[in-house]
Design an enzyme around this catalytic site. Sequence first.
Site, short mmCIF file in Angstrom:
data_model
loop_
_atom_site.label_atom_id
_atom_site.label_comp_id
_atom_site.label_asym_id
_atom_site.label_seq_id
_atom_site.Cartn_x
_atom_site.Cartn_y
_atom_site.Cartn_z
CB SER A 226 18.07 3.01 80.24
OG SER A 226 18.34 2.92 78.87
CD GLU A 353 10.45 4.22 77.83
OE1 GLU A 353 11.56 4.75 77.62
OE2 GLU A 353 10.07 3.86 78.96
CG HIS A 466 14.65 6.15 77.55
ND1 HIS A 466 14.18 4.91 77.94
CD2 HIS A 466 16.01 6.07 77.67
CE1 HIS A 466 15.20 4.13 78.26
NE2 HIS A 466 16.32 4.82 78.11
#
Length: 602
Positions: A226, A353, A466
């Site tokens: 991320s 995601e 995610h």
Amino acid sequence: MQSKGTIISIQFLLRFLLLWVLIGKSHTEEDIIITTKNGKVRGMNLPVLDGTVTAFLGIPYAQPPLGRLRFKKPQFLTKWSDIWNATKYANSCYQNADQSFPGFPGSEMWNPNTDLSEDCLYLNVWIPTPKPKNATVMIWIYGGGFQTGTSSLPVYDGKFLARVERVIVVSMNYRVGALGFLALPGNPEVPGNMGLFDQQLALQWVQKNIAAFGGNPKSVTLFGESAGAGSVSLHLLSPRSQPLFTRAILQSGSSNAPWAVMSLDEAKNRTLTLAKFIGCSKENDTEIIKCLRNKDPQEILLNELLVVPSDTLLSVNFGPVVDGDFLTDMPDTLLQLGQFKKTQILVGVNKDEGTAFLVYGAPGFSKDNDSIITRKEFQEGLKIYFPGVSEFGREAILFYYVDLLDDQRAEKYREALDDVLGDYNIICPALEFTTKFSELGNNAFFYYFEHRSSQLPWPEWMGVMHGYEIEFVFGLPLERRVNYTRAEEILSRSIMNYWANFAKYGNPNGTQNNSTRWPAFRSTDQKYLTLNAESPKVYTKLRAQQCRFWTLFFPKVLEMTGNIDEAEREWRAGFYRWNNYMMDWKNQFNDYTSKKESCAGL
């Protein structure tokens, strides 16, 4: 009765065992106490699987950024004379914890688990035993939107990766939020990107010291997820960082993503807005900085949440900026110009995601139900996630992701919004980043992670979320007490091997012939490997149509319709004025007509 020879043999054996214990103890202590450039550090041995790993937790790599050092670049450490006890994690950097779902493991697992402090610039090192010689080094950079994160989370424990793959794992804390990214560009007192400079100083520390731990400073791979992956890709673009590492792994993030870097003007505006909220609006920058340095960090934390409107989600309040020092231009521009480190990269994304962001305020979404949303809620969600986009732009997204598909399922709007957020913020920027790298002849590898963990506490509809490949990268399924499945342990071992091979050789396949070889990603065919608990497969051109929408079509829609809302407002205002004029004229005309008729009757 024992013979004299037997007694002598026993005595010899006892002496040998005693000598062996003493030598072993001496060897162990020598391995646990390492001499760095700043002084000696003491680690500890940890039992891992069927062996041991030596961990050094909480080694300082910079002066504490306190007082006059708040908002400044990190400063080099001075030497210490005693042995530094590196046997427990250090403080986490100041940050706002996620309090959206109190007590819920899915959100609590990302919250800091050590005390918060500005004195937080420490790193951790895990080395396999026996101590290696010239081992490959893997440096982890955590995510958290540049607002949160800490290296001490259990999901980032480097012991399994170090034990199984015999690599040295390093992680560091870096400043986040306003304390890490407040910016008055051009002012050395608040240059911006302090968190990135923290990371960079940790990379310098590794270059100077890792050989003492048995590591090879010429074989260093950065990996992160991320905003951590965004950071890794910024180091690829930063001339000052490029000599400090060898290769890079980007998990679900890249510096060309829309959230990763803000403009100079936006950075300064947010700094001045925070100063206003906190009572530090002054006549000049010097006075503003002085005032902000005297504020309690908790007060800064509370007010930095107000800088971006509360109805805007997926925003970074304070993050990386083009400062002309760490970062010389916007990432898109640097990628187009080919101004990045020429090396090998491994990049990838997860199947779903977008879902992790939907439960934090998107209309109709909840972790406690199936979140079957309506068309109207989908449209309201687009307003929140695309606040500066015209109605025409949002209608284009709705048409492409919903209407064009003619999907009749109840969950179509939920899944469409997941895809919109995932494609726009994570997947398509990562693919674009990888494509630009590969176009110049650099070896790149791309993965698509599609396994939903059996231990995932979030609801089923959120899918392969995610951030939830990280536990497999760090080998958590190898911990038998956590009840992962055997298939998940095998998947985790496979992923660790891919990552370590890439770090060692620049190729995830390593030197072995696997049953399914991971092909290089080329801009022409864009091959990628699926990672799951069944068997990996090779496909081409992941979400190519959707990414063409975002990279080619959508920017043109914005360009052509960007001012339509403003034009419509102006037209409405003009029409309202014209309508008033007409009504006024009509009233006057009627008045004139009635008076004329009155006069005619005289």
